[in-house]
Design a protein around this motif. Structure first.
Motif, PDB file in Angstrom:
ATOM      1  N   ALA A  32       0.872  -1.238   0.056  1.00 48.64           N
ATOM      2  CA  ALA A  32      -0.185   0.035   0.020  1.00 48.64           C
ATOM      3  C   ALA A  32       0.992   1.215  -0.078  1.00 48.64           C
ATOM      4  O   ALA A  32       0.666   2.318  -0.622  1.00 48.64           O
ATOM      5  N   ARG A  33       2.072   1.153   0.579  1.00 47.75           N
ATOM      6  CA  ARG A  33       2.795   2.363   0.928  1.00 47.75           C
ATOM      7  C   ARG A  33       3.567   2.465  -0.491  1.00 47.75           C
ATOM      8  O   ARG A  33       3.703   3.676  -0.905  1.00 47.75           O
ATOM      9  N   ARG A  79       1.280   4.310  -3.289  1.00 42.47           N
ATOM     10  CA  ARG A  79       1.052   5.740  -3.112  1.00 42.47           C
ATOM     11  C   ARG A  79       1.856   6.718  -3.848  1.00 42.47           C
ATOM     12  O   ARG A  79       2.483   6.677  -4.518  1.00 42.47           O
TER      13      ARG A  79
END
Length: 124
Positions: free
Chosen positions: A120-121, A124
């Motif tokens: 998820a990081r 981004r």
């Protein structure tokens, strides 16, 4: 009445002869080995001795049976204790195995969460 003291050699010899004579009479008056009374007493003693031996043998037999029963009981108790210990050890091993599997599953779940966070990081 006072006893006379006989101190001469002949008196002492006479006393000794009388004592020997009385002893001989006593021995002659004693019942002989083939006397029915003596035979009956000997048979009674033999019967008593035989009964005593039978009682002793019975006690020994009962004691041996008790020892065998106790040995069998001890063996059964030991076997039951071993079976219980074995079952407990198997249960403990199964519990340890299940705990280890849960730990591996928890670690895999934690790694999956961490990988999702990293993904998820990066996204981004």
């Amino acid at each position: 009445m006072k006893k006379q003291v006989r101190t001469t050699f002949t008196d002492r010899r006479q006393d000794a002869m009388e004592a020997k004579k009385k002893l001989l009479e006593k021995m002659q008056a004693a019942p002989k080995a083939d006397d029915p009374e003596v035979v009956a007493r000997r048979a009674e003693r033999a019967a008593i001795a035989k009964a005593r031996e039978e009682r002793h043998a019975e006690r020994a037999r009962l004691k041996l049976e008790e020892q065998e029963r106790k040995a069998a009981q001890d063996a059964a108790d030991a076997e039951a204790a071993y079976a219980a210990e074995h079952a407990e050890r198997l249960a403990r091993e199964a519990e340890d195995k299940a705990r280890a599997e849960r730990a591996v599953a928890d670690m895999a779940a934690m790694k999956e969460k961490r990988d999702k966070r990293y993904a998820a990081r990066k996204a981004r």
